[in-house]
Design an enzyme around this catalytic site. Structure first.
Site, mmCIF file in Angstrom:
data_model
loop_
_atom_site.group_PDB
_atom_site.id
_atom_site.type_symbol
_atom_site.label_atom_id
_atom_site.label_comp_id
_atom_site.label_asym_id
_atom_site.label_seq_id
_atom_site.Cartn_x
_atom_site.Cartn_y
_atom_site.Cartn_z
ATOM 1 N N SER A 1 -9.940 -1.237 6.729
ATOM 2 C CA SER A 1 -9.074 -0.868 5.342
ATOM 3 C C SER A 1 -8.352 -2.050 4.783
ATOM 4 O O SER A 1 -8.108 -1.722 3.539
ATOM 5 C CB SER A 1 -8.339 0.444 5.491
ATOM 6 O OG SER A 1 -8.965 1.585 5.459
ATOM 7 N N SER B 1 -9.758 1.447 2.459
ATOM 8 C CA SER B 1 -9.091 1.943 1.760
ATOM 9 C C SER B 1 -7.846 1.398 1.099
ATOM 10 O O SER B 1 -7.185 1.992 0.139
ATOM 11 C CB SER B 1 -8.211 3.209 2.599
ATOM 12 O OG SER B 1 -7.437 2.429 3.526
ATOM 13 N N LYS C 1 0.963 -1.207 0.084
ATOM 14 C CA LYS C 1 0.035 0.074 0.023
ATOM 15 C C LYS C 1 0.975 1.126 0.013
ATOM 16 O O LYS C 1 2.028 1.080 0.674
ATOM 17 C CB LYS C 1 -0.858 0.087 1.148
ATOM 18 C CG LYS C 1 -2.090 1.085 1.292
ATOM 19 C CD LYS C 1 -2.994 0.936 2.422
ATOM 20 C CE LYS C 1 -4.027 1.794 2.387
ATOM 21 N NZ LYS C 1 -4.837 1.352 3.759
#
Lengths: 479, 490
Positions: B181, B157, B82
């Protein structure tokens, strides 16, 4: 003179001091960068210091130990504590928040006794990180207002600080100075900080208010930028007068932060309470609570060295001087009291030792205490005069030690007996009868001229004290 | 609707093969780069693909194997990170314009640990800006598309990381979970996603959203791979004061034990709002575990329902402080203005997206003098209540089962104009962030439109071993079910 010297009428001064000290750690409070003053700007940095995204603080154990030492030396309760974030934007504050202690500080409820016996309460002594240093270029007085650009040095960012907050127990400018001096002595004695105001490793803010006895405390103003012990007194006195003038002129004191200007000797408005930042304190989620064990606290307390007040008492006791006398204060301040005691232990005269050390050694003495001990005995026994002893001492200092007796002999120093002194005095009066007349009519300066003549004629061997005594005896006989 | 590439194998099998020389890391990397070349333009899982770096790393691992050296437990396993994890010298953006072009001078601890273990980083994945969102639509660099249906969001996310594994762009990936997330996009993309106990994995180098809630975890194709990843990245980090100062037991070993005798909690007062297809799959999950010898027990977690409200005060409050450093002074974007304060304002106005600004304002307000007690202070009390309620529930149950997400993957724009509807996506995941306890999403069949449904397994603090046992049982059942649906052919 009242305790509240300098203030008109029955106005009383109320002062609380907030003292920030940089801890003498090897590294910063939350990172491994060196904690060192005076290096090339922006060299003692790392991701934590720079507040880079993703970097996390790790508490420095040595900083905690030094902070605990401060708490112990100030008679505080050392307790489990937490860290908070104090949020505000400033270019030299890389994370836009300062990690500080808020409602649960490490040290609380202590006190500091001033040499004059006044006890000043310590509300708290908490840990926090320093900000970087901004240098504003192009404005006036180094202030950001009007500057064309600013330089930022982050070497100081993250340096460990302890903020020592006194209770408003200080009621004179003298006591404020004494508090700062005493605190500095303690911090140096316990190796917590070098506590140099001129280098910024010790910074003092003063909360000042005035009121009349039996009435509520007045509105306080916080005075910043006080950079020397001397300015503390000046700033407080100025501010107290300013507040009294306001009140007596029918105005009111507004709560403000004010900036002390050393140049014009005044304080100036920095910001008022209404524009104060809302720091939005909250518990620092990147750190865990700090709970020093009882063993750790006990160990820190047990390892505390003797503090300046106790050392002054010990030196006063050994030398027969008052604990708050100038000589005792200065010698303990310089950390030379052990040396004076060593002179006494080597058979020397402690009182003379104290005077010698105060006069001749600006920093740590390099002469064996036994050598100085011999010299004190030579003077006390009358083998040489005080003046001669001074010469010998200077030579001992220059050579880093030696045989005081041999040095005295090499100079041809020997005590001049009383009759010889009288002869030299006769000769001086004959040489300068004008001075004698003036001396007899009370001109103190004239005595100096006569003593000088005796010293010249005796090639410095006459004891100055004996000469003065003879002159005074003769004047009272004459009168 | 296109189907995602089926996982050829597992990370465990790849690492074993590379270590014994039967597989070449270089070949593994080429397979994934080929998948990226084919579908990445459509999916947009990545902010940055590191093809050259991945090839160089693979060559190095193959050389080490040839030289008889130990290439590490994850040798040849491709990972996607990420884009809120710092990678030395490699742009790290948080999908925000304010950090565009910034290259960290250091690696996050997780990143260096993975590299040291022989894993190969193939790219930095897209996310909702600063991890704030549940659809990856809040990225400043455009949304990521769900590999199962490109008209739908991958969740967020960590949408890019979930999509990367689902699309076969990387064998595994890593995300961060502040309120769901990792778990929610894992559910929407049909992969395994784990948020471990707070402090299980180092946060050093993870760009903070809400520090007391953020936790790094893996996305994988199998429960065993997730266990393997946590076995590698878990443990104390002296650079993270909040990382737990003790070693963790091997989850790969722990998950071998079956679920017979375990108490599976059903939360009777769970907030409503999950779609019927999702609820149905949850019921199947309970039945499956009962059939495997576990006992289903009813528990209550009354404060669960307040999680969302408390979260939307605590997380923005911390974020308002964490994101204050993006001021244009030292790095990232700067918009010049007349004076410093104006520069701050102009930079932050131009650099942050709407959702980030919304949360900064919410958080600043919640912490302000005069409002702290009513908002942030009260939220902390609720947080305490939630922890207490969970602790009581875990006296009666070893794990709790809930939906991961109230729905399967939704269409782009479906909730874009309604922040509250978007926030409700995390109803079931948020409470365990507030309590600091572990949770994971396990793919468990499909719901509406044939889209993946995830079941969430929650456990008490450091009870990952039990959580993984249950996850493995669910996975086995789902695999069996899929096999039956496919006429016995897997």
């Amino acid at each position: 003179m009242s305790q509240y010297d300098g203030l008109p009428g029955d106005w009383q001064l109320v002062v609380g001091l907030e003292v920030h000290v940089e801890l003498a750690t090897a590294t910063k409070l939350f990172s491994a960068s060196p904690n060192r003053f005076g290096d090339e700007p922006n060299t003692n940095i790392d991701p934590v210091t720079l507040g880079l995204p993703g970097a996390l603080p790790v508490l420095n154990e040595q900083a905690v130990e030094l902070a605990m030492r401060i708490g112990a030396a100030l008679n505080c309760t050392i307790q489990a504590c937490t860290f908070h974030r104090k949020n505000y934007f400033y270019p030299d504050m890389p994370k836009a928040y300062q990690i500080s202690q808020y409602d649960q500080p490490l040290n609380v409820d202590g006190y500091l006794d001033l040499p004059n016996g006044v006890r000043v309460g310590i509300e708290r002594a908490h840990m926090e990180e320093d900000a970087g240093k901004s240098t504003h270029v192009g404005g006036s007085g180094g202030r950001v207002h009007g500057a064309t650009y600013s330089l930022i040095d982050l070497n100081r960012a993250g340096v460990p600080l302890v903020e020592i907050v006194s209770r408003p127990d200080i009621h004179s400018a003298d006591d404020a100075r004494a508090y700062v001096n005493e605190l500095r002595g303690i911090l140096v004695a316990i190796d917590a900080s070098d506590a140099k105001m001129e280098e910024g490793s010790m910074r003092v803010d003063a909360n000042v208010s005035v009121h009349k006895p039996g009435t509520p405390l007045g509105t306080r103003c916080e005075i910043k930028n006080v950079n020397s012990v001397r300015s503390i007194g000046r700033a407080i006195e100025y501010e107290a007068r300013r507040q009294i003038d306001l009140i007596e002129g029918g105005d009111v004191v507004r709560q403000q932060t004010r900036h002390w200007d050393e140049g014009d000797g005044r304080t100036h408005t920095l910001r008022s309470k209404e524009d104060a930042d809302d720091y939005r304190y909250f518990l620092e989620p990147d750190l865990v609570p700090l709970a020093p064990s009882a063993e750790w606290i006990a160990k820190v307390k047990a390892a505390l060295p003797m503090l300046p007040a106790a050392r002054r008492a010990r030196l006063a006791d050994a030398t027969g001087q008052a604990a708050n006398s100038e000589a005792v204060t200065i010698v303990v301040d310089r950390g030379q009291d052990d040396y004076v005691l060593a002179i006494a232990a080597a058979g020397g005269d402690a009182a003379r030792g104290l005077v010698y050390v105060k006069e001749a050694f600006a920093d740590s003495p390099k002469v064996a205490a036994a050598d100085v001990a011999v010299l004190t005995q030579m003077e006390v026994s009358g083998a040489i005069t005080a003046t001669q002893a001074k010469t010998v001492l200077a030579e001992l200092v220059a050579k880093g030690g030696g045989d005081a007796a041999a040095i005295a002999a090499a100079h041809g120093f020997e005590a001049i007996d009383t009759s010889a002194v009288e002869a030299f005095v006769d000769e001086a009066i004959a040489t300068d009868p004008d001075a004698w007349q003036k001396f007899c009519s009370g001109d103190a300066k004239a005595m100096g001229a006569l003593v000088g003549l005796v010293m010249k004629a005796s090639k410095g061997k006459a004891d100055g004290k004996a000469v003065s005594a003879s002159l005074q005896q003769r004047r009272s006989d004459h009168g | 609707m296109s189907t995602p590439s089926a996982p050829a194998t597992t990370a465990a099998a790849i690492a074993a093969g590379v270590r014994d020389g039967s597989l070449k890391a270089a070949d593994i990397v080429e397979q994934h780069l080929a998948a990226i070349a084919t579908r990445e333009p459509e999916i947009h899982a990545f902010n940055l693909v590191l093809a050259d770096e991945a090839r160089a790393a693979a060559a190095q691992i193959d050389q080490r194997v040839a030289a008889g050296e130990d290439p590490g437990p994850l040798a040849g396993v491709t990972v996607a990170l990420k884009d809120n994890m710092c990678t030395r010298g490699i742009p790290t953006t948080c999908s925000s314009k304010i950090l565009e072009g910034w290259r960290p001078p250091y690696d996050a601890t997780v990143v260096s640990t993975l590299r040291d273990a022989g894993a190969i980083v193939v790219g930095k994945t897209n996310l909702d800006e600063f991890a704030m969102g549940s659809s990856t639509e809040n990225s400043a660099f455009g949304p990521t598309r769900n590999p199962h249906d490109t008209s739908r969001v991958p969740g967020g996310s960590s949408g890019g990381s979930a999509a990367s594994v689902a699309a076969g762009f990387s064998q595994v990936s890593f995300g961060s979970d502040t309120g769901g997330s990792i778990r929610q996009p894992a559910a929407l993309c049909g992969v395994v996603g784990v948020k471990p106990t707070y402090g299980y994995v180092s946060r050093y180098g993870l760009i903070a959203f809400a520090s007391s809630l953020d936790q790094i975890g893996p996305f994988t194709n199998s429960v065993e791979d997730a266990a393997l990843m946590l076995d590698v990245i878990g443990g104390h980090d002296p650079l993270d004061s909040t990382s737990i100062p003790q070693a963790h037991p091997s989850l790969r070993d722990a998950m071998q034990q079956d679920v017979a005798g375990l108490r599976i909690g059903r939360i009777t007062d769970l907030p409503e709002g999950a779609d019927p297809d999702v609820v149905e799959r949850l019921e199947v999950a309970f039945d499956t575990l009962r059939a495997a010898g576990a006992k289903i027990v009813d528990v209550q977690v009354p404060a669960f329902t307040f999680g969302l409200t408390a979260y939307y005060l605590i997380a923005p409050a911390e974020a308002s402080s964490n994101l204050a450093r993006y001021d244009g002074v030292r790095y990232g974007m700067r918009v010049e203005a007349a004076d410093t304060n104006a520069m701050y304002g102009a930079t932050r106005a131009a650099g942050f997206g709407d959702e980030v600004k919304r949360r900064i304002m919410l958080g600043t307000y919640a912490l302000s003098a005069g409002y702290y007690d009513a908002y942030y202070g009260k939220a902390l009390k609720v947080r305490r209540l939630i922890s207490d309620d969970f602790d009581r529930a875990y006296q009666h149950a070893d794990v709790l089962l809930t939906p991961t997400s109230p729905s399967v993957a939704f269409q782009f724009g479906a909730k874009g104009d309604n922040p509250l509807a978007m926030y409700l996506c995390d109803t079931y995941t948020i409470p365990s962030n507030l309590s600091g306890q572990p949770g994971m999403s396990v793919p468990f069949g499909t719901g509406a439109h044939g889209l993946p449904v995830g079941v969430q397994v929650l456990a008490g603090t450091l009870q990952e071993p039990t959580m993984f046992r249950v996850a493995a049982a669910l996975e086995a059942a789902a695999t069996k079910e899929r096999g039956l649906q496919n006429g016995g052919v897997r």
